[in-house]
Design an enzyme around this catalytic site. Sequence first.
Site, PDB file in Angstrom:
ATOM      1  N   ASP A   7     -11.645  32.062  18.977  1.00  0.00           N
ATOM      2  CA  ASP A   7     -10.855  31.591  17.825  1.00  0.00           C
ATOM      3  C   ASP A   7     -12.010  31.169  16.803  1.00  0.00           C
ATOM      4  OD1 ASP A   7      -8.707  30.189  16.306  1.00  0.00           O
ATOM      5  OD2 ASP A   7      -9.581  28.380  17.268  1.00  0.00           O
ATOM      6  N   GLU A  68      -8.972  36.245  17.061  1.00  0.00           N
ATOM      7  CA  GLU A  68      -7.707  36.025  16.512  1.00  0.00           C
ATOM      8  C   GLU A  68      -8.025  36.640  15.084  1.00  0.00           C
ATOM      9  OE1 GLU A  68      -6.489  32.662  13.516  1.00  0.00           O
ATOM     10  OE2 GLU A  68      -6.359  32.011  15.835  1.00  0.00           O
ATOM     11  N   ASP A 141      -9.645  24.338  19.084  1.00  0.00           N
ATOM     12  CA  ASP A 141      -9.983  25.587  19.026  1.00  0.00           C
ATOM     13  C   ASP A 141     -10.268  26.096  20.453  1.00  0.00           C
ATOM     14  OD1 ASP A 141     -11.007  25.212  15.902  1.00  0.00           O
ATOM     15  OD2 ASP A 141     -11.446  23.397  17.035  1.00  0.00           O
TER      16      ASP A 141
END
Length: 193
Positions: A7, A68, A141
Site C-alpha cells: 500500500d 495498489e 496501511d
Amino acid sequence: MIILGVDPGLTRCGVGVIEAGAYRRLSFIHVDVVRSAPDVSQDLRLLAIYNGLVEKMDRFVPDVVSIERVFAQSNHNTVLGTAQAAGLAMLAAAQRGIPVALHTPTEAKLAITGDGRAQKIQVERMVTRILNLNTMPTPADAADALALAICHALRPSGALQGGEREQHLTPAQRQWAQAAQKTRRHSSTDRGM
C-alpha cells in the site's frame, strides 16, 4: 505462492506478506509499515521507503508483488508521494525479477468484501477474518497491504507487469482469470459494446 502486498505511501508504506496455497488457502506471514520522516528532504524519504521495501523483498522472496494502482486524487501532494512509493516498489521488484501486479482499491475491496465501495473498517475486519488473525492489523496501511495481497490471490487478473501473466499463475488462478474474462466478455456483449 508468496505474495507481497504494498500500500504505497511516502510517510507510511504498508507491506503485507501472505502465502496462497492449494484451494485458495491463505496464510498470514508478515505485516509491517515502512516509514519515512516527514521532516527530512524528499530524496531521503524516498531512499528510506526504497530501502525498507528492498529489505522486505529480500527477506520474504515473494513470487509476485501486488501494488495498489495509483489514481488521481484531489490532494496532489498525496498522489505524488503515493505514485513515487509505488514506483519504488515496482523498481525493487523489477531489480529482483519479481512480477508486479497492480490492483485498484475497488478491486481489492471487491475481492475482500464482495463490495467495491466497502468502508475501510469492513476491509480491515475481513482481512482479519480471512487470515485468521487475533487482532486487526494496524495502522490501516498495514491492513490495506494485506488486502492487496489477498486481492491478488483471489483475483489474479490485475495488470501484471514484467512478463506474461499466465506463467506466474497457479492452475486455479488461471481458471479464475479465464472465468472472469468470459464473464466480462458476456456482460460487454449484453450491453451492446
